[in-house]
Design a protein around this motif. Structure first.
Motif, PDB file in Angstrom:
ATOM      1  N   PHE A  44       0.836  -1.136  -0.025  1.00 10.76           N
ATOM      2  CA  PHE A  44      -0.190   0.002  -0.056  1.00 10.76           C
ATOM      3  C   PHE A  44       0.793   1.142   0.158  1.00 10.76           C
ATOM      4  O   PHE A  44       1.743   1.198   0.689  1.00 10.76           O
ATOM      5  CB  PHE A  44      -0.876  -0.050   1.240  1.00 10.76           C
ATOM      6  CG  PHE A  44      -1.712   1.199   1.314  1.00 10.76           C
ATOM      7  CD1 PHE A  44      -3.119   1.062   0.646  1.00 10.76           C
ATOM      8  CD2 PHE A  44      -1.413   2.453   1.820  1.00 10.76           C
ATOM      9  CE1 PHE A  44      -3.962   2.123   0.836  1.00 10.76           C
ATOM     10  CE2 PHE A  44      -2.420   3.285   1.691  1.00 10.76           C
ATOM     11  CZ  PHE A  44      -3.679   3.217   1.426  1.00 10.76           C
ATOM     12  N   PRO A  45       0.552   2.182  -1.181  1.00 10.05           N
ATOM     13  CA  PRO A  45      -0.562   2.146  -1.979  1.00 10.05           C
ATOM     14  C   PRO A  45      -0.274   1.416  -2.865  1.00 10.05           C
ATOM     15  O   PRO A  45       0.749   0.795  -3.119  1.00 10.05           O
ATOM     16  CB  PRO A  45      -0.506   3.603  -2.294  1.00 10.05           C
ATOM     17  CG  PRO A  45       0.380   4.495  -1.249  1.00 10.05           C
ATOM     18  CD  PRO A  45       1.243   3.771  -0.867  1.00 10.05           C
ATOM     19  N   PRO A  46      -1.308   0.781  -3.545  1.00 11.36           N
ATOM     20  CA  PRO A  46      -1.266  -0.235  -4.772  1.00 11.36           C
ATOM     21  C   PRO A  46      -0.531   0.203  -5.739  1.00 11.36           C
ATOM     22  O   PRO A  46      -0.490   1.274  -6.151  1.00 11.36           O
ATOM     23  CB  PRO A  46      -2.793  -0.379  -4.891  1.00 11.36           C
ATOM     24  CG  PRO A  46      -3.556   0.084  -3.902  1.00 11.36           C
ATOM     25  CD  PRO A  46      -2.809   1.169  -3.275  1.00 11.36           C
ATOM     26  N   GLU A  47       0.128  -0.765  -6.342  1.00  6.91           N
ATOM     27  CA  GLU A  47       1.118  -0.515  -7.518  1.00  6.91           C
ATOM     28  C   GLU A  47       0.687  -1.612  -8.421  1.00  6.91           C
ATOM     29  O   GLU A  47       0.265  -2.759  -8.123  1.00  6.91           O
ATOM     30  CB  GLU A  47       2.666  -0.816  -7.229  1.00  6.91           C
ATOM     31  CG  GLU A  47       2.995   0.485  -6.131  1.00  6.91           C
ATOM     32  CD  GLU A  47       4.421   0.329  -5.660  1.00  6.91           C
ATOM     33  OE1 GLU A  47       5.095  -0.716  -6.415  1.00  6.91           O
ATOM     34  OE2 GLU A  47       5.054   1.353  -5.482  1.00  6.91           O
ATOM     35  N   GLU A  48       1.239  -1.263  -9.937  1.00  8.63           N
ATOM     36  CA  GLU A  48       1.043  -2.294 -11.022  1.00  8.63           C
ATOM     37  C   GLU A  48       2.270  -2.105 -11.678  1.00  8.63           C
ATOM     38  O   GLU A  48       2.501  -0.905 -12.292  1.00  8.63           O
ATOM     39  CB  GLU A  48      -0.040  -2.090 -11.743  1.00  8.63           C
ATOM     40  CG  GLU A  48      -1.503  -2.307 -11.174  1.00  8.63           C
ATOM     41  CD  GLU A  48      -2.566  -2.071 -12.177  1.00  8.63           C
ATOM     42  OE1 GLU A  48      -2.357  -1.353 -13.575  1.00  8.63           O
ATOM     43  OE2 GLU A  48      -3.743  -2.395 -11.935  1.00  8.63           O
ATOM     44  N   GLN A  49       3.310  -3.116 -11.652  1.00  7.29           N
ATOM     45  CA  GLN A  49       4.531  -3.226 -12.377  1.00  7.29           C
ATOM     46  C   GLN A  49       5.226  -1.903 -11.812  1.00  7.29           C
ATOM     47  O   GLN A  49       6.178  -1.308 -12.529  1.00  7.29           O
ATOM     48  CB  GLN A  49       4.423  -2.963 -13.733  1.00  7.29           C
ATOM     49  CG  GLN A  49       3.658  -4.300 -14.485  1.00  7.29           C
ATOM     50  CD  GLN A  49       3.591  -3.947 -15.962  1.00  7.29           C
ATOM     51  OE1 GLN A  49       3.841  -3.023 -16.582  1.00  7.29           O
ATOM     52  NE2 GLN A  49       2.985  -5.028 -16.531  1.00  7.29           N
ATOM     53  N   GLY A  50       5.173  -1.783 -10.350  1.00  5.19           N
ATOM     54  CA  GLY A  50       6.292  -0.790  -9.638  1.00  5.19           C
ATOM     55  C   GLY A  50       5.739   0.632  -9.788  1.00  5.19           C
ATOM     56  O   GLY A  50       6.402   1.579  -9.305  1.00  5.19           O
ATOM     57  N   VAL A  51       4.545   0.811 -10.416  1.00  2.00           N
ATOM     58  CA  VAL A  51       4.203   2.144 -10.509  1.00  2.00           C
ATOM     59  C   VAL A  51       2.741   2.218  -9.669  1.00  2.00           C
ATOM     60  O   VAL A  51       1.801   1.263  -9.671  1.00  2.00           O
ATOM     61  CB  VAL A  51       3.805   2.439 -11.956  1.00  2.00           C
ATOM     62  CG1 VAL A  51       3.181   3.762 -12.135  1.00  2.00           C
ATOM     63  CG2 VAL A  51       4.988   2.212 -12.783  1.00  2.00           C
TER      64      VAL A  51
END
Length: 206
Positions: free
Chosen positions: A26-33
């Motif tokens: 958290f905060p949520p990430e997708e592929q490190g972003v």
């Protein structure tokens, strides 16, 4: 009542296991972003109790039924101090469609300054709304009135829609610097134009 000390501040970061035992950052990430979407983060006292079940199911239903939840693509996340196996039973029995995290050591509780409930018994029932830039915009602590939390998030999301996102100090500085560079460039171009016109006028007069 004084506002929560984290309102208008960047949200804390932490990692906790979800109901399947997988670590959730958290905060949520997708592929490190970092995912650019608003978040409704709610802390509830105990999985399986009447009030917490009602609250969790209201968030589940709001994601499907409330237009503001769908329009803003808000990410709902629930947290309690229950162990992973209990969270898993809770999620499966109530068909919860969003992440439910286990915080046995109160890592997120401490990070978000969430204290105890009424008379110091159990954990407080507290909800935070975080904008797409990771800024905490508002919070609600209501231990007994579990029905108030989805209503609170609904109003907070409507308010977010009507206002520009809050920029962090670093983003503000970067934007101001870019504006200054642009202004400087414009001034330079204007100065060059004036010089050129002056030269043309001199040649004509000569």
């Amino acid at each position: 009542m004084a506002p929560h000390p984290l309102v208008n501040e960047s949200s804390p970061e932490f990692s906790l296991p979800d109901a399947n035992g997988h670590m959730f950052k958290f905060p949520p990430e997708e592929q490190g972003v970092r995912v650019k979407r608003p978040i409704a983060l709610f802390f509830y006292p105990e999985a399986g109790t009447f009030g917490c079940t009602r609250e969790a199911c209201q968030f589940r239903d709001a994601l499907v039924e409330k237009e503001i939840f769908k329009r803003t693509d808000v990410q709902v996340i629930g947290i309690s101090s229950d162990p992973v196996p209990k969270q898993k039973r809770f999620v499966e029995s109530q068909n919860l469609t969003y992440p439910v995290l286990s915080d046995e050591k109160h890592v997120a509780y401490h990070a978000f300054h969430v204290g105890k409930g009424i008379m110091g018994f159990g954990d407080a029932r507290t909800t935070f709304v975080i904008d797409s830039e990771g800024i905490i915009r508002d919070s609600l602590s209501a231990n007994v009135n579990y029905n108030a939390h989805v209503k609170f998030v609904t109003k907070a999301l409507e308010k977010l829609e009507s206002q520009p996102s809050v920029r962090s100090p670093s983003e503000t500085s970067d934007a101001d610097a870019a504006a200054a560079r642009s202004e400087s460039s414009d001034d330079s171009s204007l100065s060059q134009t004036r010089d050129e016109l002056s030269r043309v006028a001199y040649v004509v007069c000569a």
